[in-house]
Scaffold this active site. Structure first.
Site, short mmCIF file in Angstrom:
data_model
loop_
_atom_site.label_atom_id
_atom_site.label_comp_id
_atom_site.label_asym_id
_atom_site.label_seq_id
_atom_site.Cartn_x
_atom_site.Cartn_y
_atom_site.Cartn_z
N GLU A 60 -13.01 28.99 -30.17
CA GLU A 60 -12.69 27.57 -29.96
C GLU A 60 -12.00 27.58 -28.60
OE1 GLU A 60 -11.07 23.41 -31.90
OE2 GLU A 60 -11.60 25.40 -33.45
N ARG A 291 -10.45 39.58 -41.52
CA ARG A 291 -9.61 39.25 -40.50
C ARG A 291 -8.58 40.49 -40.40
NH1 ARG A 291 -9.13 34.36 -39.56
NH2 ARG A 291 -7.24 34.03 -38.41
N LYS A 301 -3.37 30.65 -34.36
CA LYS A 301 -3.20 29.95 -33.38
C LYS A 301 -1.91 28.76 -33.23
CE LYS A 301 -7.81 29.99 -31.55
NZ LYS A 301 -8.99 29.11 -31.39
P1 ATP Z 1 -6.61 31.16 -35.72
O1 ATP Z 1 -7.00 31.57 -36.97
O2 ATP Z 1 -5.75 32.28 -35.08
O3 ATP Z 1 -6.29 30.01 -35.47
P2 ATP Z 1 -9.46 30.89 -35.02
O4 ATP Z 1 -10.20 31.71 -36.14
O5 ATP Z 1 -9.07 29.49 -35.21
O6 ATP Z 1 -8.02 31.52 -34.67
P3 ATP Z 1 -11.43 30.87 -33.22
O7 ATP Z 1 -11.46 30.54 -31.61
O8 ATP Z 1 -12.03 30.08 -33.93
O9 ATP Z 1 -9.89 31.17 -33.85
O10 ATP Z 1 -12.05 32.35 -33.44
C1 ATP Z 1 -12.89 32.86 -32.63
C2 ATP Z 1 -13.55 34.15 -33.51
O11 ATP Z 1 -12.52 35.04 -33.75
C3 ATP Z 1 -13.88 33.63 -35.03
O12 ATP Z 1 -15.43 34.25 -35.24
C4 ATP Z 1 -13.07 34.11 -35.85
O13 ATP Z 1 -13.46 34.55 -37.07
C5 ATP Z 1 -12.32 35.40 -35.09
N1 ATP Z 1 -11.07 35.66 -35.47
C6 ATP Z 1 -9.97 34.87 -35.44
N2 ATP Z 1 -8.96 35.17 -35.72
C7 ATP Z 1 -9.10 36.68 -36.19
C8 ATP Z 1 -8.50 37.80 -36.86
N3 ATP Z 1 -7.14 37.73 -37.06
N4 ATP Z 1 -9.14 38.94 -36.93
C9 ATP Z 1 -10.47 39.07 -36.53
N5 ATP Z 1 -11.31 38.17 -36.02
C10 ATP Z 1 -10.64 36.83 -35.80
MG MG Z 2 -11.36 29.05 -36.28
#
Ligand code: ATP
Ligand code: MG
Length: 588
Positions: A60, A291, A301
């Site tokens: 995102e 994760r 984030k």
């Molecule tokens: P955050 O949890 O840090 O706010 P997010 O999941 O909202 O991050 P996205 O932009 O939605 O951020 O993530 C893009 C991809 O990265 C998604 O498929 C998510 O599952 C993966 N992702 C996010 N954080 C991690 C992590 N700590 N380890 C592995 N994959 C991750």
């Molecule tokens: Mg997300």
């Protein structure tokens, strides 16, 4: 892949096993197309080889990528690379109020920097708004979606809780014609934000919250960073995600475990649309992995935004930030991240990975690639009393101990040198082998010297160390190795040294689990390491003046350093410490 790719032995994992089984079973050889146009790039690349796997990385664009995303990127792009498939970069940009072009650009840069390429497969969920809308009408027509006019609070209240089933909305049984009319008027802008939503008609009694008639569309009068003011209704993440995967012919939709409970919704939606012949078959399947949780940082984030907004760090690309732009400025390497991703593996169990594992991967890569240089970080003057005033000579230092083919460089030697302050002790501690009165050491790549004492000011502060050199002991000359001395010190010539700003970074948090054990959203801030950045003026050997931004070196005895890509000027580089030579955070 970029040329610097280290090819670690590929370890298998449960997702690879699934991919291999699917390929062996010929699951994608008999794709059935719905006859509808998909996104252009997918159509173009789907036809000649329909049997290949397709994965995607779907960020995102509402923040900068962090170390956790690197795990997901390496996994998704790695699967495509290793099984001859494609990995799409897709921006999940359905929320008009939180997304910005700045984030899109930085994500594109970061994925490229990690060494991956999506070719023609760059997509935006917002490109599918027309399809998503059309599919919503199809679901309404099939009696599978309805317009609800309850307020957000009422919807929440009707949804029930863990022990209580949800209750049907009074609007759930609206007829198709009324739903269609209301939905079209939502799209036409007749209603204010929050007046109506479109919900999928699934099951308010389901034990899974995600199936209790989830919202598919809401009214939001907001300008979108790509579609402008074309839309005033926007699809929800869950509604958009599975359909986007299906439109792009994704085969394995790999995401983190928090989406496990969303999978039944993902499947429900795609199966309904597939049955209406609106999607290609076979449908994509979602798989979840745990994760990355890493010690001494925060990887969310929301918290990263807080660290930047409140000035706890110097912005998104501060080398201490666990963002990929920060990592890049710090001198962490793409190959180091790829090695790390291989080492930590992929599983479904939640665990913590120690930061030292990531640092070790960076050391391993840099040890191989970085040329050696000399830097004195905490300088004190060493005067060679018997060396002629005004004389200079050249010493030669190998650029890389493991790679003689990289040759040697010149290091000027003269009467006055800079050495590290800690390399002199008036009264030596037990086992101390460096300079103290009467002791002999080798000045690395130079001469053996014998210490004769030191000068102090009136307050007892050390001003300079004195020594005499042995003219026949120069490194590389015949007989020079007949001198057996234990200490081996680095130095730079005072006349020739290049004084430069060097930033010594340490971990951003002093606790392995920031905020653990205390309550409150902001508790983690109390664990910030206030000594995580130290700036010194160091004396560097003259060859370092030519360092290019982002060029990495091992400063002998100190660690790995990179010429800062932001603050370096031509012929005036400044350096960031990437990582020390050894883990100084261990239990010893
Ligand atoms: P955050 O949890 O840090 O706010 P997010 O999941 O909202 O991050 P996205 O932009 O939605 O951020 O993530 C893009 C991809 O990265 C998604 O498929 C998510 O599952 C993966 N992702 C996010 N954080 C991690 C992590 N700590 N380890 C592995 N994959 C991750
Ligand atoms: Mg997300």
């Amino acid at each position: 892949m970029s040329a610097d790719h280290i090819a670690p032995a590929v370890t298998t994992n449960f997702i690879r096993n699934i991919v291999e089984a699917d390929l062996a079973a010929g699951k994608y050889t008999a794709r059935r197309f719905s006859g509808r146009p998909g996104p252009a790039g997918v159509q173009a690349s789907a036809s000649p080889d329909q049997a290949k796997i397709r994965t995607r990385f779907p960020p995102e664009p509402n923040g900068y990528l962090h170390y956790g995303h690197a795990k997901s990127i390496c996994l998704n792009f790695g699967l495509a690379r290793d099984y001859g498939g494609a990995c799409h970069l897709r921006f999940d940009d359905t929320n008009p109020t939180r997304e910005e072009q700045e984030y899109v650009d930085s994500i594109i840069d970061a994925v490229h920097w990690l060494g991956f390429d999506w070719g023609e497969n760059l997509y935006y969920a917002s490109d599918y708004f027309d399809w998503l809308y059309e599919f919503a009408e199809a679901l309404i027509a099939a009696g599978l979606a309805y317009v609800d006019s309850l307020s957000a609070d009422e919807i929440r209240e009707h949804r029930g809780n863990l022990t209580e089933k949800g209750r049907n909305s009074p609007h759930r049984e609206r007829g198709v014609a009324e739903n269609m009319d209301l939905f079209r008027r939502m799209k036409a802008g007749e209603f204010a934000d929050g007046a109506h939503v479109l919900r999928l008609k699934i099951d308010m009694g389901s034990p899974n919250f995600n199936l209790r008639d989830p919202i598919a569309y809401r009214v939001r009068h907001a300008t979108h960073h790509r579609t402008g003011d074309k839309w005033c209704i926007y699809p929800m993440y869950d509604y958009t995600h599975g359909i986007s995967d299906a439109l792009e012919n994704i085969t394995h939709s790999v995401c983190t475990l928090e989406f496990e409970d969303h999978r039944p919704l993902y499947d429900w939606l795609n199966e309904k649309l597939g049955a209406m012949n609106l999607l290609n078959l076979p449908l994509p399947h979602q798989y979840e992995f745990s994760r990355l949780n890493l010690t001494y940082v925060v990887l969310s984030k929301r918290r990263l935004i807080q660290l930047v907004d409140e000035g706890h760090t110097d912005g998104w690309d501060d080398p201490r930030m666990p963002t990929l732009v920060g990592a890049r400025r710090r001198g962490f390497t793409p190959a180091g991240f790829r090695l790390f991703a291989e080492r930590i593996g992929v599983s479904k169990s939640d665990s913590w990975i120690d930061m030292s594992l990531l640092e070790d991967c960076m050391r391993e890569d840099l040890n191989e690639k970085a040329e050696r240089r000399i830097a004195v970080l905490d300088p004190i003057k060493l005067v060679i009393d018997n060396y002629p005033v005004g004389q200079e000579e050249t010493c030669f230092a190998p650029n890389h101990p493991l790679k003689p083919e990289l040759g040697k460089r010149e290091m000027p030697f003269s009467k006055e040198l800079w050495i590290e302050r800690e390399d002199y002790m008036e009264v030596p501690a037990k086992g101390y082998r460096r300079l103290y009165p009467g002791n002999m050491v080798r000045l690395r790549y130079g001469f053996v010297v014998k210490c004769s004492g030191a000068d102090y000011d009136g307050e007892g502060n050390l001003l300079a160390v004195h020594c005499e050199y042995l003219p026949d002991s120069k490194s590389g000359t015949p007989g020079s190795d007949s001198y057996k001395v234990k200490g081996n010190l680095h130095w730079v010539s005072l006349l020739h040294a290049y004084p430069a700003e060097v930033r010594l970074f340490d971990r951003l948090f002093s606790s392995p689990h920031p905020g653990a054990g205390s309550d409150g959203e902001r508790a983690y801030l109390a664990d910030l390491n206030h000594d995580s950045k130290k700036v010194v003026i160091a004396y560097l050997e003259p060859a370092l003046k030519a360092a290019q931004p982002e060029e990495s070196f091992q400063f002998e005895r100190h660690g790995y350093f990179v010429a800062d890509r932001v603050d370096s000027q031509p012929a005036r580089p400044v350096f960031n410490r990437t990582v020390t030579l050894r883990d100084s955070w261990g239990s010893t």
